[in-house]
Design an enzyme around this catalytic site. Sequence first.
Site, PDB file in Angstrom:
ATOM      1  N   ASP A 234      17.770   8.185   8.777  1.00  0.00           N
ATOM      2  CA  ASP A 234      19.309   8.629   8.451  1.00  0.00           C
ATOM      3  C   ASP A 234      20.194   8.124   9.304  1.00  0.00           C
ATOM      4  O   ASP A 234      21.392   8.382   9.313  1.00  0.00           O
ATOM      5  CB  ASP A 234      19.182  10.218   9.064  1.00  0.00           C
ATOM      6  N   SER A 235      19.974   6.844   9.678  1.00  0.00           N
ATOM      7  CA  SER A 235      20.779   5.815  10.316  1.00  0.00           C
ATOM      8  C   SER A 235      21.885   5.457   9.138  1.00  0.00           C
ATOM      9  O   SER A 235      22.923   4.722   9.398  1.00  0.00           O
ATOM     10  CB  SER A 235      20.361   4.656  11.047  1.00  0.00           C
TER      11      SER A 235
ATOM     12  N   ASP B 192      13.383   9.554   6.529  1.00  0.00           N
ATOM     13  CA  ASP B 192      13.646  10.465   7.598  1.00  0.00           C
ATOM     14  C   ASP B 192      14.022  11.873   7.169  1.00  0.00           C
ATOM     15  O   ASP B 192      14.579  12.021   6.006  1.00  0.00           O
ATOM     16  CB  ASP B 192      14.845  10.145   8.247  1.00  0.00           C
TER      17      ASP B 192
ATOM     18  N   LYS C 184       9.486  11.287   8.328  1.00  0.00           N
ATOM     19  CA  LYS C 184       9.651  11.121   9.739  1.00  0.00           C
ATOM     20  C   LYS C 184      10.299  12.228  10.242  1.00  0.00           C
ATOM     21  O   LYS C 184      11.553  12.637   9.586  1.00  0.00           O
ATOM     22  CB  LYS C 184      10.217   9.854  10.285  1.00  0.00           C
TER      23      LYS C 184
ATOM     24  N   GLU D 254      12.049  14.050  13.876  1.00  0.00           N
ATOM     25  CA  GLU D 254      12.305  13.721  15.335  1.00  0.00           C
ATOM     26  C   GLU D 254      11.986  15.118  16.068  1.00  0.00           C
ATOM     27  O   GLU D 254      12.248  16.255  15.660  1.00  0.00           O
ATOM     28  CB  GLU D 254      13.894  13.647  15.166  1.00  0.00           C
TER      29      GLU D 254
ATOM     30  N   GLU E  51      11.432   5.363  20.730  1.00  0.00           N
ATOM     31  CA  GLU E  51      12.722   5.013  20.871  1.00  0.00           C
ATOM     32  C   GLU E  51      13.291   5.014  22.478  1.00  0.00           C
ATOM     33  O   GLU E  51      13.257   5.905  22.802  1.00  0.00           O
ATOM     34  CB  GLU E  51      13.662   5.342  19.674  1.00  0.00           C
TER      35      GLU E  51
END
Length: 256
Positions: A42-43, A80, A109, A111, A178
């Site tokens: 999502d970056s 993501d 993915k 978070e 991270e």
Amino acid sequence: MTTLDFPLRKKNHEKISMVTCYDASFASLIEGTELDCILIGDSCSMVMHGNPTTLPADIGMMVTHTKAVRSKTKKFIVSDMPFLTTRKGLENAVDCAGQLLVAGANAVKIEGVDGQEDIISHLVKSGIPVMSHLGLTPQFYNAFGGHKKQGKTEDSVEKIKREAKMAEELGCFSVVLECIPQELAEEITQSILIPTIGIGCGNDCDGQVLVLQDLLGMSDFTPKFVKKYLDGRNLITVALNEYVRDVKNGVSNESN
């Protein structure tokens, strides 16, 4: 590469290489490399759309980028789950994860783990592979007070260690760590059977992931932990200026 290869790589002490990718042109280039897998993060909200955080990335944006990347590569793709998609109930989470897999992702993915245990377990049992993401989780930007290194307090360390173990127990096939201290990343890597993919936490993880534009030297801002493998920003600027001069001088820009 498949999800089954991830624990095998860890067992055989073979590092896993991963980069972000958001578009067909770079996906085509990556297809011809030795890279193991691709993260459609999502970056993309920041790198491709110019937003200050990842929060504006929604499922439509992630599906679009996933389709674009899949169109040009057969590499293993992790996409993501966008902000709040796993916090709006099980039905919404399954729907969004399903959309990403239909678009071409091999896995999703997520978070964090706390408060999402049932969703992670259900997705895994539904045939949707899940990669966990711990430490500096960008979707928690506001809660963290910015993009700040995690694992700096005893409570934070214990939380990350606990969630890593939970991710393994819930069936995640790997976990991204991270921006946490290197010694913590090493401890977690040695304490779980699933591989760890590090970013900004040293080289003791089972693999590494970087934003493609960062490692190619194309970003406005590059984190301190990123090694630039190319001065891409300068090379592209030089090429574009050469093109401009050719146009102004009437020089042919047709290929021979």
